[in-house]
Scaffold this active site. Structure first.
Site, PDB file in Angstrom:
ATOM      1  N   GLY A 125      49.320   6.723  36.236  1.00  0.00           N
ATOM      2  CA  GLY A 125      49.427   5.187  36.314  1.00  0.00           C
ATOM      3  C   GLY A 125      51.359   4.885  37.243  1.00  0.00           C
ATOM      4  O   GLY A 125      51.660   6.221  37.857  1.00  0.00           O
ATOM      5  N   PRO A 126      50.997   3.836  37.476  1.00  0.00           N
ATOM      6  CA  PRO A 126      52.142   3.440  38.155  1.00  0.00           C
ATOM      7  C   PRO A 126      53.416   3.826  37.825  1.00  0.00           C
ATOM      8  O   PRO A 126      53.761   4.087  36.423  1.00  0.00           O
ATOM      9  CB  PRO A 126      52.034   2.004  38.542  1.00  0.00           C
ATOM     10  CG  PRO A 126      50.710   1.442  37.869  1.00  0.00           C
ATOM     11  CD  PRO A 126      50.604   2.763  37.812  1.00  0.00           C
ATOM     12  N   PRO A 127      54.416   3.860  38.337  1.00  0.00           N
ATOM     13  CA  PRO A 127      55.271   4.010  37.752  1.00  0.00           C
ATOM     14  C   PRO A 127      56.550   3.386  37.429  1.00  0.00           C
ATOM     15  O   PRO A 127      55.840   1.759  37.281  1.00  0.00           O
ATOM     16  CB  PRO A 127      56.582   4.065  39.283  1.00  0.00           C
ATOM     17  CG  PRO A 127      55.789   4.343  40.748  1.00  0.00           C
ATOM     18  CD  PRO A 127      54.743   3.448  39.895  1.00  0.00           C
ATOM     19  N   THR A 160      55.524   3.269  33.988  1.00  0.00           N
ATOM     20  CA  THR A 160      54.712   2.533  33.310  1.00  0.00           C
ATOM     21  C   THR A 160      54.804   3.478  31.599  1.00  0.00           C
ATOM     22  O   THR A 160      53.687   2.877  30.381  1.00  0.00           O
ATOM     23  CB  THR A 160      53.158   2.772  33.781  1.00  0.00           C
ATOM     24  OG1 THR A 160      52.851   4.024  34.218  1.00  0.00           O
ATOM     25  CG2 THR A 160      52.467   1.225  34.548  1.00  0.00           C
ATOM     26  N   GLY A 161      55.771   4.238  31.282  1.00  0.00           N
ATOM     27  CA  GLY A 161      55.472   5.363  30.497  1.00  0.00           C
ATOM     28  C   GLY A 161      55.337   6.322  30.544  1.00  0.00           C
ATOM     29  O   GLY A 161      54.685   6.700  29.209  1.00  0.00           O
ATOM     30  N   LYS A 162      54.900   7.001  31.047  1.00  0.00           N
ATOM     31  CA  LYS A 162      54.810   8.439  31.352  1.00  0.00           C
ATOM     32  C   LYS A 162      55.296   9.455  30.702  1.00  0.00           C
ATOM     33  O   LYS A 162      54.932  10.393  30.085  1.00  0.00           O
ATOM     34  CB  LYS A 162      53.642   8.756  32.767  1.00  0.00           C
ATOM     35  CG  LYS A 162      52.826   8.377  33.555  1.00  0.00           C
ATOM     36  CD  LYS A 162      52.168   8.466  34.437  1.00  0.00           C
ATOM     37  CE  LYS A 162      53.969   8.644  35.514  1.00  0.00           C
ATOM     38  NZ  LYS A 162      53.824   6.905  35.612  1.00  0.00           N
ATOM     39  N   THR A 163      56.497   9.218  31.314  1.00  0.00           N
ATOM     40  CA  THR A 163      57.309  10.733  30.526  1.00  0.00           C
ATOM     41  C   THR A 163      57.975  10.181  29.113  1.00  0.00           C
ATOM     42  O   THR A 163      57.868  11.723  28.749  1.00  0.00           O
ATOM     43  CB  THR A 163      58.973  10.422  31.261  1.00  0.00           C
ATOM     44  OG1 THR A 163      58.294  10.590  32.868  1.00  0.00           O
ATOM     45  CG2 THR A 163      59.559  11.750  30.909  1.00  0.00           C
ATOM     46  N   GLU A 223      62.144 -24.048  52.243  1.00  0.00           N
ATOM     47  CA  GLU A 223      61.252 -24.715  51.291  1.00  0.00           C
ATOM     48  C   GLU A 223      60.705 -24.918  50.283  1.00  0.00           C
ATOM     49  O   GLU A 223      59.775 -25.511  49.759  1.00  0.00           O
ATOM     50  CB  GLU A 223      62.754 -24.328  49.887  1.00  0.00           C
ATOM     51  CG  GLU A 223      63.458 -23.263  50.569  1.00  0.00           C
ATOM     52  CD  GLU A 223      62.445 -21.345  49.816  1.00  0.00           C
ATOM     53  OE1 GLU A 223      61.776 -21.587  49.355  1.00  0.00           O
ATOM     54  OE2 GLU A 223      62.800 -20.535  50.901  1.00  0.00           O
ATOM     55  N   ASP A 245      57.020 -14.876  54.960  1.00  0.00           N
ATOM     56  CA  ASP A 245      56.293 -15.205  54.836  1.00  0.00           C
ATOM     57  C   ASP A 245      54.448 -14.807  55.877  1.00  0.00           C
ATOM     58  O   ASP A 245      53.428 -14.674  55.940  1.00  0.00           O
ATOM     59  CB  ASP A 245      55.895 -17.173  55.078  1.00  0.00           C
ATOM     60  CG  ASP A 245      57.182 -16.984  53.975  1.00  0.00           C
ATOM     61  OD1 ASP A 245      57.211 -16.641  52.970  1.00  0.00           O
ATOM     62  OD2 ASP A 245      58.002 -18.338  54.410  1.00  0.00           O
TER      63      ASP A 245
END
Length: 652
Positions: free
Chosen positions: A243-245, A247-250, A467, A541
């Site tokens: 998964g992406p960095p 996201t809670g793997k470790t 802006e 932009d």
């Protein structure tokens, strides 16, 4: 009894959290100090010649030999002549001028360097004949072995050996055996035995219900294996967390270590790779050997892509034999000829596309769990987890915070909560309020405010209209996210910003792409309408617009001329190729269609701003006055967004 036991516990070295270093608690440096001190004392004690005054031949000839004061001469190693003075002549005043210690005892009393033995003997014989000396001086020859010379030869080799011991200790770093000389081939995995206190559990993981269920089942396999084996099922050998960095793997693996009542080995993929050939494979063997001895057990390999990259032909020019041998050994240990029962392997990576196919096949990693970015409901649960230690005010709205943070990972939410607490503490508040969370969100996304940055009035005027152009165009386009506020305060690298509330979409249509491109071009179009020229402030932009246009044409097949063709490569193989996966003629067509698409969007953007030029002027002047315009001020100038879009559709 209690006092005595406390005293004993205090005096017990095993109770100390910091174990004493070797060599009596002074560390290995104390050993080196003692060694060099001993060498210095040994040198002084065994080199008595440093206390003997050295004289020249003329002084020896005139003051000693001519007066017949010399008792004998000892030639040492054919280099040094040691001169002994007769005992009855030591009381002579001329010998009392030097240090008394040099003339006490039996000698030698003086020393002299000779060129060669033959020359010295001839000069001595000639001098005695000239002085008509009846008693000839006795000359003796000795060969002595100097320990200082021996140490001089051994010292360089000793220093080299000490240097390599030091380096090998560092490379063996952190092993239970203290990083001995030949221990660098052993595994450096951290072992967490049963009963080890780990603060992270499955209760600390929120928003990953499906992934948590899969991982909890692995823990249940180890706790109650008979429930599954009774039906003939086999316990999975490996679980891949991808998964992406952030996201809670470790975090998931740490929760497994906290919940599982089995030995848990934790190691990073980069720890297998070393400068020595064969060390990585040796560490893999040692790791699985230790895990099998403590089976049932769990092995966790973090960032496994460091060692498990694909061995395809595209990597032929950058192949690493050491890394490949380590990967081959890992494949063999996971599912080879030998049995591997009772050991479950957890692995984590954010690059599953670069992993070798042999590593991902069933039998090695039977389960692949993909951890995606959390949805809004999952972000609410994650916010609640990270808000537990915070002292919150009643104004904090968790649902609103989750809605305002789309695309945030669990690590981003944790950082946002911590930043909010720091902002509240900086303001000397007793509680963290909703305003603190919003300021923390702005800081995490855009960077810190740079109010001290000096901007000229002319540049500030350009930024205000830039802006305001973004705001007006996005306000009158249906498929653009809701505008929240506009600011011309420099933040991070940007001089101004427009804040939106993005909607969570799984798919994006062609009209939504076009409206987003128009909103991004609003700033440059406003500069051209008001000042009749554009500035370099639209660089960010334009970069975003160009990437979106190429994505529409070359990846999503949303262009009528190119047709439903996609050159996207989900395997990542084309990224390593030198050329592009299409011809030069197709490349020219893609460039032409992208240019036409952006040109159409730019003309549409200019028409919107020309139709609402008065709103552009009013909003820019309000920005110059207040610097930050929120939703209420936007509605007062631009009207209700839903009504504005309704009026636009009725005009059509």
């Amino acid at each position: 009894m209690k006092d005595q036991s406390d005293k004993d516990a205090t005096n017990d070295p095993k109770q100390d959290g910091n174990p004493k270093p070797p060599f009596g608690g002074y560390g290995i440096s104390w050993f080196y100090i003692m060694l060099f001190t001993f060498m210095g004392v040994f040198y002084l004690m065994n080199n008595a010649s440093i206390y003997i005054r050295e004289i020249s031949w003329s002084e020896f000839e005139e003051n000693m030999l001519s007066q017949q004061d010399v008792e004998k001469i000892v030639v040492v190693n054919k280099e040094i002549a040691e001169i002994y003075i007769k005992q009855n002549r030591l009381s002579d005043p001329k010998y009392r001028e030097g240090p008394s210690s040099t003339l006490s005892g039996t000698g030698p009393h003086f020393r002299m360097t000779i060129g060669s033995v033959d020359s010295f003997e001839n000069k001595l014989q000639q001098a005695q004949q000239d002085f008509l000396t009846e008693e000839m001086v006795d000359i003796q020859y000795q060969n002595r072995t100097s320990w200082i010379n021996v140490l001089g030869w051994l010292l360089p080799f000793g220093l080299i050996i000490l240097f390599w011991i030091f380096m090998l200790r560092r490379m063996g770093g952190g092993s239970s055996s203290g990083g001995s000389l030949f221990n660098f081939g052993k595994s450096t995995a951290k072992l967490m035995e049963k009963g080890t206190t780990i603060s992270v559990t499955f209760k600390d993981i929120a928003g990953l219900k499906e992934a948590k269920t899969e991982v909890m089942e692995v823990v249940d396999f180890l706790k109650n294996p008979e429930r599954y084996t009774a039906l003939g099922a086999k316990i999975p050998k490996g679980v891949m967390l991808a998964g992406p960095p952030g996201t809670g793997k470790t975090l998931m693996a740490r929760a497994v270590a906290g919940e599982a009542q089995v030995p848990f080995f934790s190691m990073s993929g980069s720890e297998f790779v070393e400068m020595f050939v064969g060390v990585g494979a040796s560490r893999v063997r040692d790791l699985f050997k230790r895990a099998k001895e403590k089976a049932p057990s769990i092995i966790f390999i973090d960032e496994i892509d460091a060692v498990g990259r694909s061995r395809g032909k595209v990597n032929a020019f950058q192949a690493n034999d050491e890394r490949e041998s380590t990967l081959n050994q890992l494949l063999t240990e996971l599912d080879g000829f030998g049995p591997n029962t009772g050991v479950i392997v957890l692995a984590a990576t954010n690059r599953p596309d670069v992993l070798d196919k042999a590593l991902l096949r069933p039998g090695r990693f039977d389960r692949h769990i993909y951890l995606e970015l959390p949805t809004q409901e999952e972000r609410i649960a994650i916010f609640k987890v990270h808000m537990r230690p915070l002292k919150l005010a009643k104004t904090v709205n968790v649902e609103n915070l989750a809605k305002m943070s789309p695309g945030f990972s669990g690590a981003d939410i944790a950082n946002l909560c911590n930043e909010a607490a720091l902002i509240a503490a900086r303001k000397k508040k007793t509680q963290v309020g909703h305003v603190d969370f919003m300021q923390a969100r702005d800081r995490v996304i855009g960077g810190i405010e740079r109010k001290s940055k000096i901007i000229s009035p002319k540049e500030k005027n350009i930024v205000a209209y830039h802006e305001a152009g973004h705001a007006v165009v996005s306000w009158h386009l249906e498929n653009v996210d809701s505008l929240v506020k506009v600011s011309i305060i420099p933040r991070g690298k940007s001089l101004g910003s427009a804040w939106y509330l993005p909607e969570e979409r799984q798919i994006v249509t062609k009209s939504q792409f076009m409206d987003q491109i128009c909103a991004s071009l609003g700033g440059r179009a406003a500069e051209e309408i008001i000042f009749n020229e554009a500035s370099s402030g639209a660089l960010d932009d334009l970069e975003k617009v160009t990437k979106q246009a190429y994505t529409m044409v070359a990846y999503y097949g949303l262009d009528n001329e190119i047709g439903p063709i996609s050159f996207y490569d989900s395997t990542g193989q084309n990224d390593r190729l030198i050329g592009k996966p299409y011809s030069e003629d197709m490349a020219r067509k893609i460039d032409k269609e992208v240019q036409a698409l952006v040109t159409v969007a730019y003309e549409k953007t200019k028409n919107i701003l020309l139709d609402h030029k008065d709103q552009l002027e009013n909003l820019a002047q309000l920005l110059l006055q207040k610097e930050v315009v929120d939703l209420e001020d936007l509605e007062s100038i631009l009207g209700k967004r839903g009504l504005a879009l309704l009026d636009k559709s009725s005009e059509k």
